[in-house]
Motif scaffolding. Structure first.
Motif, PDB file in Angstrom:
ATOM      1  N   TYR A  59     -17.552 -11.807   4.558  1.00 13.67           N
ATOM      2  CA  TYR A  59     -18.947 -12.035   4.187  1.00 13.67           C
ATOM      3  C   TYR A  59     -19.742 -12.662   5.327  1.00 13.67           C
ATOM      4  CZ  TYR A  59     -17.142 -11.428  -0.546  1.00 13.67           C
ATOM      5  OH  TYR A  59     -16.540 -10.919  -1.670  1.00 13.67           O
ATOM      6  N   LYS A  64     -21.885 -16.032   1.643  1.00 13.54           N
ATOM      7  CA  LYS A  64     -20.529 -16.428   1.257  1.00 13.54           C
ATOM      8  C   LYS A  64     -20.584 -17.465   0.143  1.00 13.54           C
ATOM      9  CE  LYS A  64     -16.068 -17.532   3.346  1.00 13.54           C
ATOM     10  NZ  LYS A  64     -15.348 -17.862   4.594  1.00 13.54           N
ATOM     11  N   GLY A  65     -19.785 -17.222  -0.892  1.00 17.32           N
ATOM     12  CA  GLY A  65     -19.773 -18.114  -2.045  1.00 17.32           C
ATOM     13  C   GLY A  65     -20.749 -17.721  -3.133  1.00 17.32           C
ATOM     14  N   ARG A  66     -21.667 -16.813  -2.811  1.00 15.27           N
ATOM     15  CA  ARG A  66     -22.652 -16.360  -3.805  1.00 15.27           C
ATOM     16  C   ARG A  66     -22.486 -14.878  -4.126  1.00 15.27           C
ATOM     17  NH1 ARG A  66     -27.881 -16.227  -2.580  1.00 15.27           N
ATOM     18  NH2 ARG A  66     -27.575 -15.990  -0.320  1.00 15.27           N
ATOM     19  N   SER A  84     -26.676 -16.438  -7.868  1.00 16.29           N
ATOM     20  CA  SER A  84     -27.482 -17.528  -7.285  1.00 16.29           C
ATOM     21  C   SER A  84     -28.469 -16.991  -6.256  1.00 16.29           C
ATOM     22  CB  SER A  84     -26.562 -18.576  -6.651  1.00 16.29           C
ATOM     23  OG  SER A  84     -25.656 -19.098  -7.592  1.00 16.29           O
TER      24      SER A  84
END
Length: 114
Positions: A59, A64-66, A84
């Protein structure tokens, strides 16, 4: 000739979610790497995420993380799950297959706004 068709774009409020499918014609999907890119008005096209068959996803730091990229080789379809969402995620999102050749979809518009 391979054709890629993205869908699932639209208008969403900040903090919301969208899932973008990318459907591929032909029989190469399972052996090609799949990636998502995006392009906002006045900006260059930028990498979002990529995944190879049997590989781990990669990513861009900004998502990243979403966001989560995935693929279903049996259906010749890839996905980008976007959570998000932020206004700065607004862009045209493109699907890309890379291997012996390089294929792009026509893009789908994502607008994040209240």
């Amino acid at each position: 000739q391979v054709q890629l068709v993205e869908s699932g774009g639209g208008l969403v409020q900040p903090g919301g979610s969208l899932r973008l499918p990318c459907s591929a014609s032909g029989s190469i999907f399972s052996i090609y790497s799949m990636a998502w890119y995006r392009q906002a008005p006045g900006k260059q096209r930028e990498f979002v995420a990529t995944i190879r068959s049997g590989g781990s996803p990669v990513y861009a730091p900004s998502v990243k993380g979403r966001f989560a990229i995935s693929r279903d080789n049996a259906k010749n379809t890839g996905y980008l799950q976007m959570n998000s969402l932020k206004p700065e995620d607004s862009a045209v999102y493109y699907c890309r297959l890379t291997g012996a050749s390089d294929y792009w979809g026509q893009g789908t518009q994502v607008t994040v706004s209240s």
